[in-house]
Write a protein that holds these residues in place. Structure first.
Motif, PDB file in Angstrom:
ATOM      1  N   LEU A 150       0.841  -1.200   0.000  1.00 46.85           N
ATOM      2  CA  LEU A 150       0.000   0.000   0.000  1.00 46.85           C
ATOM      3  C   LEU A 150       0.870   1.242   0.000  1.00 46.85           C
ATOM      4  N   ARG A 151       0.455   2.244  -0.759  1.00 48.01           N
ATOM      5  CA  ARG A 151       1.174   3.518  -0.792  1.00 48.01           C
ATOM      6  C   ARG A 151       0.169   4.658  -0.801  1.00 48.01           C
ATOM      7  N   TRP A 152       0.438   5.666   0.036  1.00 45.17           N
ATOM      8  CA  TRP A 152      -0.420   6.853   0.093  1.00 45.17           C
ATOM      9  C   TRP A 152       0.450   8.093   0.017  1.00 45.17           C
ATOM     10  N   ASN A 153       0.275   8.872  -1.049  1.00 43.44           N
ATOM     11  CA  ASN A 153       0.965  10.159  -1.186  1.00 43.44           C
ATOM     12  C   ASN A 153       0.169  11.193  -0.401  1.00 43.44           C
ATOM     13  N   ALA A 154       0.430  11.261   0.901  1.00 41.36           N
ATOM     14  CA  ALA A 154      -0.376  12.108   1.776  1.00 41.36           C
ATOM     15  C   ALA A 154      -0.267  13.582   1.394  1.00 41.36           C
ATOM     16  N   THR A 155       0.952  14.020   1.055  1.00 38.54           N
ATOM     17  CA  THR A 155       1.186  15.377   0.550  1.00 38.54           C
ATOM     18  C   THR A 155       2.224  15.253  -0.553  1.00 38.54           C
ATOM     19  N   PRO A 156       2.512  16.339  -1.290  1.00 43.97           N
ATOM     20  CA  PRO A 156       3.563  16.249  -2.310  1.00 43.97           C
ATOM     21  C   PRO A 156       4.931  15.829  -1.745  1.00 43.97           C
ATOM     22  N   SER A 157       5.133  16.026  -0.446  1.00 42.56           N
ATOM     23  CA  SER A 157       6.427  15.695   0.154  1.00 42.56           C
ATOM     24  C   SER A 157       6.384  14.482   1.068  1.00 42.56           C
ATOM     25  N   LEU A 158       5.198  14.015   1.448  1.00 35.95           N
ATOM     26  CA  LEU A 158       5.079  12.932   2.427  1.00 35.95           C
ATOM     27  C   LEU A 158       4.456  11.703   1.787  1.00 35.95           C
ATOM     28  N   VAL A 159       5.154  10.565   1.899  1.00 36.36           N
ATOM     29  CA  VAL A 159       4.674   9.284   1.386  1.00 36.36           C
ATOM     30  C   VAL A 159       4.636   8.279   2.533  1.00 36.36           C
ATOM     31  N   LEU A 160       3.508   7.598   2.675  1.00 38.64           N
ATOM     32  CA  LEU A 160       3.356   6.563   3.686  1.00 38.64           C
ATOM     33  C   LEU A 160       3.198   5.213   2.992  1.00 38.64           C
ATOM     34  N   ARG A 161       3.868   4.186   3.516  1.00 34.92           N
ATOM     35  CA  ARG A 161       3.839   2.856   2.906  1.00 34.92           C
ATOM     36  C   ARG A 161       3.533   1.806   3.963  1.00 34.92           C
ATOM     37  N   ALA A 162       2.890   0.717   3.515  1.00 36.19           N
ATOM     38  CA  ALA A 162       2.641  -0.441   4.361  1.00 36.19           C
ATOM     39  C   ALA A 162       2.658  -1.680   3.477  1.00 36.19           C
ATOM     40  N   ALA A 163       3.109  -2.792   4.041  1.00 30.47           N
ATOM     41  CA  ALA A 163       3.183  -4.020   3.245  1.00 30.47           C
ATOM     42  C   ALA A 163       3.091  -5.236   4.151  1.00 30.47           C
ATOM     43  N   VAL A 164       2.457  -6.277   3.616  1.00 31.53           N
ATOM     44  CA  VAL A 164       2.459  -7.606   4.218  1.00 31.53           C
ATOM     45  C   VAL A 164       2.849  -8.575   3.107  1.00 31.53           C
ATOM     46  N   THR A 165       3.958  -9.259   3.273  1.00 30.08           N
ATOM     47  CA  THR A 165       4.456 -10.130   2.209  1.00 30.08           C
ATOM     48  C   THR A 165       4.969 -11.441   2.805  1.00 30.08           C
ATOM     49  N   ARG A 166       5.200 -12.396   1.920  1.00 29.65           N
ATOM     50  CA  ARG A 166       5.787 -13.677   2.316  1.00 29.65           C
ATOM     51  C   ARG A 166       6.944 -13.978   1.369  1.00 29.65           C
ATOM     52  N   ALA A 167       8.053 -14.527   1.905  1.00 28.83           N
ATOM     53  CA  ALA A 167       9.257 -14.731   1.107  1.00 28.83           C
ATOM     54  C   ALA A 167       9.874 -16.076   1.453  1.00 28.83           C
ATOM     55  N   ILE A 168      10.859 -16.493   0.618  1.00 29.70           N
ATOM     56  CA  ILE A 168      11.531 -17.774   0.794  1.00 29.70           C
ATOM     57  C   ILE A 168      13.033 -17.574   0.673  1.00 29.70           C
ATOM     58  N   GLY A 169      13.795 -18.365   1.404  1.00 33.57           N
ATOM     59  CA  GLY A 169      15.251 -18.350   1.319  1.00 33.57           C
ATOM     60  C   GLY A 169      15.776 -19.774   1.291  1.00 33.57           C
ATOM     61  N   ARG A 170      16.316 -20.185   0.163  1.00 33.64           N
ATOM     62  CA  ARG A 170      16.792 -21.565   0.017  1.00 33.64           C
ATOM     63  C   ARG A 170      18.215 -21.721   0.553  1.00 33.64           C
ATOM     64  N   ALA A 171      18.529 -22.925   0.975  1.00 32.30           N
ATOM     65  CA  ALA A 171      19.858 -23.233   1.493  1.00 32.30           C
ATOM     66  C   ALA A 171      20.882 -23.222   0.374  1.00 32.30           C
ATOM     67  N   ASN A 172      22.170 -23.076   0.724  1.00 37.96           N
ATOM     68  CA  ASN A 172      23.242 -23.179  -0.247  1.00 37.96           C
ATOM     69  C   ASN A 172      23.335 -24.610  -0.763  1.00 37.96           C
ATOM     70  N   TYR A 173      23.814 -24.765  -1.993  1.00 33.49           N
ATOM     71  CA  TYR A 173      23.933 -26.101  -2.569  1.00 33.49           C
ATOM     72  C   TYR A 173      24.908 -26.969  -1.775  1.00 33.49           C
ATOM     73  N   GLU A 174      25.960 -26.354  -1.242  1.00 34.74           N
ATOM     74  CA  GLU A 174      26.914 -27.118  -0.443  1.00 34.74           C
ATOM     75  C   GLU A 174      26.255 -27.699   0.805  1.00 34.74           C
ATOM     76  N   GLN A 175      25.255 -26.992   1.342  1.00 31.52           N
ATOM     77  CA  GLN A 175      24.546 -27.498   2.512  1.00 31.52           C
ATOM     78  C   GLN A 175      23.593 -28.630   2.154  1.00 31.52           C
TER      79      GLN A 175
END
Length: 514
Positions: free
Chosen positions: A249-274
């Motif tokens: 989410l992004r809201w340009n509250a004023t020409p100089s002020l920006v407010l952001r919010a986010a809910v996300t999900r991510a993944i991180g795989r192991a190294n191949y050596e592991q």
């Protein structure tokens, strides 16, 4: 080639007791029987070692071993991707986008090493001596004679019959890093960009299906050089599907002020050596080192809030908060296990391998500020200044071998900061930057006294450039100008485990812009 004292060196000392100075008497038993005196000073975070002249006599050092090795790594990567976007009649210039991506990867690593030792006749360092290094580590440690590689190689080739093959070392170094990885990932996504005046929402979801196969080699006490050409004999596989919904989410509250919010999900795989299912069994010491083809990727759910206030063309003040919950964080741990390892039955073996902990969290706040100093009189109006600092807290639980104990997340510093001063005007550009990170957990041990940490790190970098003509810049830049060392300690900062100093690096060149 390595040379050691003519026979076993006896050290009588005690470390980390009341942080005092301890003296060490080292006796080299040889035909000459020289006596070497030395001492350690443990009063600082980096021990100080000094020895007498006998330690720098190259004739007192006998051949230990020589190794010849090379490695061949290959990766075959095939990718296909398709994306489609179309406007939709919602809000202002809103769109919807879908796509898919397929990745097929085949990666191999093949190391070969031959190690020789046990030369029958006297072969000492003075016979293949190169130049001498007065001191290293900013003058802290005298070094002495070095080895001439051409002379050493020539001696080895001329006297090959007198050397003995180190079969155990050759086998271990040649097989431990060999593996084959096959990985296929199919991903598809759908997202929308919804704009309503000063408000923008970007919902979406991504699906990834991963299928992997792993092959490596087992190394036992009975493995010999005759087994070096053998096929892979240790295997593993994984198959899993993950969904990653997200909302930005992004809201340009004023020409100089920006407010952001986010809910996300991510993944991180192991190294191949592991992930490679290599198993090294040392039955005589009841120890096992292995990879983990069942190692799960870590996944995180991320909550972010941020506010940005823009000042002029290049100025910004921002503050952001974040909270992440992590499942299956990855650690390297040593646990006591009984079982069959590569066909070898062991009881209460010390098994070291990468493992998944149960869960972890990371939370913190980041503050950033930067601005140009255009209000200053010329030519000082070309200066800009800025900096940022991040405060982090992290904890993980369910680490094998540590019970219900909560530890910091591996490789996560509690403080990270940076600052810079730059100048741009009339074709001249210059920048001085400082970065800092606090100590972080490198590897958990059996208890808090044996946990390994990487010490705090400070670094200064600088760059200066000048546009000699349009789109052509000559520059000079330096990195780690303060020669900050990399340090690992055990449990507490005074128990130094490892210190590495790399010095600074400088490079210059001409940059073309097109």
């Amino acid at each position: 080639m390595r040379f050691t004292c003519l026979s076993i060196v006896e050290y009588i000392y005690r470390l980390y007791i009341n942080r005092k100075i301890y003296f060490i008497n080292a006796i080299c038993r040889s035909a000459l029987r020289p006596v070497m005196s030395a001492f350690y000073d443990l009063s600082g975070s980096i021990p100080l070692y000094q020895s007498d002249a006998a330690a720098f006599d190259p004739s007192n050092y006998k051949f230990d071993e020589t190794s010849y090795e090379h490695r061949r790594a290959r990766e075959d990567l095939y990718q296909a991707r398709a994306d489609f976007r179309t406007p939709i009649g919602i809000g202002d210039d809103s769109t919807i986008q879908v796509g898919a991506k397929y990745t097929s990867r085949r990666k191999t690593n093949d190391a070969e090493s031959v190690i020789y030792g046990g030369y029958d006749d006297d072969f000492t360092l003075d016979q293949v001596q190169d130049g001498s290094i007065d001191s290293i580590f900013k003058g802290r440690y005298p070094f002495g004679a070095t080895i001439s590689r051409p002379s050493a190689d020539s001696f080895f080739q001329s006297n090959l019959a007198g050397f003995e093959l180190d079969e155990e070392g050759t086998v271990g170094d040649s097989l431990a890093a060999d593996y084959l990885i096959r990985e296929k990932i199919f991903a598809t996504y759908a997202m929308a960009t919804l704009k309503f005046g000063t408000f923008t929402a970007i919902p979406g979801v991504r699906m990834e299906k991963t299928k992997s196969n792993y092959a490596a080699k087992d190394i036992l006490d009975t493995t010999t050089v005759a087994d070096l050409g053998k096929d892979y004999d240790s295997f593993g596989s994984q198959s899993y599907t993950d969904f990653f919904p997200g909302l930005n989410l992004r809201w340009n509250a004023t020409p100089s002020l920006v407010l952001r919010a986010a809910v996300t999900r991510a993944i991180g795989r192991a190294n191949y050596e592991q992930l490679a299912p290599t198993t090294v069994v040392n039955a005589s010491d009841n120890e096992v080192t292995r990879g983990n083809p069942a190692l799960r990727p870590l996944t995180s759910t991320n909550y972010d809030l941020a506010g940005e206030y823009y000042i002029g063309r290049k100025g910004i003040l921002s503050i952001a908060g974040f909270y992440k919950t992590i499942e299956n964080p990855i650690y390297t741990a040593t646990v006591v296990q009984s079982g069959t390892f590569a066909g070898q039955a062991l009881v209460d073996a010390q098994v070291t391998m990468p493992v998944n902990a149960d869960s972890a969290f990371v939370k913190g706040i980041e503050i950033n500020a930067q601005t140009e100093l255009s209000f200053l009189p010329a030519p000082l109006d070309g200066f800009s200044i800025g900096g940022s600092i991040t405060f982090v807290k992290s904890r993980a639980k369910g680490i094998p071998g540590r019970g219900n104990e909560r530890l910091p997340l591996a490789s996560q510093s509690n403080r990270v900061a940076s600052a810079f001063l730059s100048y741009e005007k009339g074709g001249l550009s210059a920048r001085v930057a400082y970065t800092y990170r606090s100590a972080y957990l490198l590897e958990p041990g059996e208890d808090t006294d044996t946990d390994l940490y990487v010490g705090a790190f400070n670094q200064w970098d600088a760059r200066i450039g000048y546009d000699i003509v349009k789109n052509v810049t000559i520059f000079l830049e330096g990195s780690n100008l303060n020669d900050e060392p990399y340090r690992v300690f055990q449990g507490i900062s005074s128990r130094t485990d490892e210190v590495e100093r790399y010095g600074y690096s400088v490079k210059t060149g001409i940059q073309f812009k097109f």
